[in-house]
Design an enzyme around this catalytic site. Structure first.
Site, short mmCIF file in Angstrom:
data_model
loop_
_atom_site.label_atom_id
_atom_site.label_comp_id
_atom_site.label_asym_id
_atom_site.label_seq_id
_atom_site.Cartn_x
_atom_site.Cartn_y
_atom_site.Cartn_z
CG HIS A 78 31.54 42.47 39.66
ND1 HIS A 78 31.95 42.93 38.43
CD2 HIS A 78 32.29 41.36 39.92
CE1 HIS A 78 32.90 42.13 37.96
NE2 HIS A 78 33.14 41.19 38.86
CD GLU A 79 32.14 39.25 43.12
OE1 GLU A 79 32.00 38.11 42.63
OE2 GLU A 79 33.15 39.96 42.90
CG HIS B 255 30.89 36.73 38.69
ND1 HIS B 255 31.24 36.60 37.37
CD2 HIS B 255 31.71 37.71 39.20
CE1 HIS B 255 32.22 37.45 37.09
NE2 HIS B 255 32.51 38.14 38.19
#
Length: 470
Positions: free
Chosen positions: A21-22, A25
């Site tokens: 997920h990170e 980003h």
């Protein structure tokens, strides 16, 4: 050993999902030219850190493993005076709104992509699953009356080949399509092949599906179960009641005290209730029918292991005596290995992720309007429990579990709640529509509200976890 495996499975699952997920980003932020100061797996106190890359980004592992974050150069989080103009140009809020939308949306999208990759890989390799051949109950309990599948005309031994026009070959595919029918509140059309009789079509009316819990056993509530094999003896333990009575491997069990047994489960249930008394077991051996007298040996087992509930609705307490004959009976259903070509696997994976996401959103909506119980909100303890169970079941089950949790994480982060990615996307969408950013004061109030809501949901999830485990 099981506890250690559960903890490790939970850490690997959650750590993988947070990192992916990170990374979404981080990679899109770098692609958009934004300077990234820190990449953290976990929240709270830093327990390990290193600096890498041209920007000397700090890569961090933090103490609380229930989240993570990517910290970018952001004017809202500190005074940027003294920074060179080249760095100021890479500050997050100075980017156009579409870049900010892309950076924020990249995290949930990375979770969806991970799920697609995992499902596609499983479909290409192929996994062993029970077939869509079913056993059918005429009734499903006094409170629910006749089984919907039985009323529709489905019978034990039928092979369900399609649901609402969607082909199914495995039990998991059949269950999934039935759940979709319950969610959509529509009639469910079943295409069935019946051995020696041909092809049939049956309809489960929407009225018989109403009120079923999609989080429960939908197939079971409709009166459908996995078709079980004939009750054939697979192993007889020397010195046990079965061996003393003369039972042999490959004997086909026909009846107990003239009560026919359709499968191994039915035979076991009769034997359990016959501890200490002589029963007459009819078997077929090499084409001949024999009757064997045996006395099931009584054994004490926890009551909750058998019934789960007492007559008053509470947890069953103490122990009960059950009969055992020291023999193993065939119980495993027919299995099939489902293998797909790469294009088909990718298509099925995308469809699976989309349908799971839609179902998750619908469930959230049902909980908001009171059509689904808040007991469906689960937290880290339940996730850890399922992580351990699926890891023990095998690699395919564990990877499927990670994929489903990854989808859930993506959907949750897209909810329009301040402090989550979905809340930021809502702000930027308003900015696109109005041409100006959300007022800072409004953003602060919304942030406080979002934090309070998340804490409430977390407490509810932990409470449900504790109740469920106890």
């Amino acid at each position: 050993m099981n506890l250690l495996q559960t903890v490790l499975a939970f850490i690997v699952c959650l750590g993988t999902l947070i990192t992916i997920h990170e990374l979404g980003h981080y990679l899109v932020a770098r692609w958009c030219g934004v300077k990234v100061l820190r990449f953290s797996v976990g929240m709270g106190k830093v327990v390990w850190s290193r600096r890498y890359g041209p920007d000397q980004t700090e890569w961090v592992v933090s103490a609380l493993p229930l989240g993570g974050y990517v910290k970018m150069l952001d004017a809202r989080e500190g005074n940027l005076e003294g920074l060179p103009e080249s760095d100021l140009a890479r500050e997050f809020t100075r980017q156009n709104v579409w870049k900010r939308i892309a950076i924020v949306a990249a995290g949930p999208l990375a979770n969806f992509l991970l799920a697609i990759v995992l499902f596609a890989g499983l479909y290409m390799v192929g996994v062993q699953e029970p077939t869509s051949k079913v056993s059918v109950q005429a009734t499903v309990g006094e409170s629910k009356g006749a089984g919907a599948a039985w009323l529709a005309g489905v019978r034990s031994g039928d092979l369900i080949t399609a649901v609402n026009g969607h082909a199914v070959i495995s039990w998991s595919e059949l269950r999934w399509e039935l759940i979709q029918g319950v969610i959509n509140r529509s009639d469910v059309q079943l295409s069935v092949e019946r051995a020696g009789q041909g092809h049939y079509n049956f309809v489960l009316p929407a009225v018989l599906l109403a009120g079923l819990d999609v989080e429960g056993d939908v197939a079971g509530d409709l009166g459908l179960g996995m078709a079980r094999p004939l009750p054939v003896v697979q192993q007889v333990i020397a010195g046990g009641p079965a061996a003393r009575a003369g039972l042999q491997v490959d004997d086909l069990l026909l009846a107990v005290d003239d009560t026919p047994v359709a499968d191994g489960i039915a035979f076991i249930e009769i034997i359990r209730a016959a501890a200490g008394r002589t029963v007459q077991v009819q078997v077929r051996r090499a084409g001949q029918e024999l009757t064997l007298a045996m006395v099931p040996q009584g054994e004490q087992v926890p009551a909750a292991q058998l019934a789960g509930k007492d007559g008053k609705g509470g947890k069953a307490q103490g122990t009960v005596t059950v009969g055992k004959i020291s023999a193993y009976i065939a119980l495993a259903p027919d299995m099939i290995k489902v293998v797909s070509s790469p294009p088909a696997a990718l298509g099925k994976a995308v469809q699976r992720v989309w349908e799971t996401s839609v179902m998750s959103v619908k469930m959230v909506g049902k909980m908001l309007i009171g059509e689904a119980s808040l007991k469906n909100v689960t937290g880290p303890l339940t996730i850890a429990d399922y992580a351990g169970q699926t890891a023990r079941a095998g690699v395919a089950s564990y990877l499927s579990f990670i994929a489903f949790i990854s989808i859930s994480l993506g959907v949750m982060n897209l909810l329009p709640i301040p402090v989550l990615d979905g809340g930021h996307l809502l702000y930027y969408s308003l900015e696109v529509l109005t041409g100006r950013s959300v007022p800072e004061r409004f953003g602060e109030i919304a942030q406080r509200f979002g934090i309070g809501l998340l804490l409430t949901l977390m407490l509810l999830a932990v409470f449900n976890d504790v109740v469920r485990l106890l």
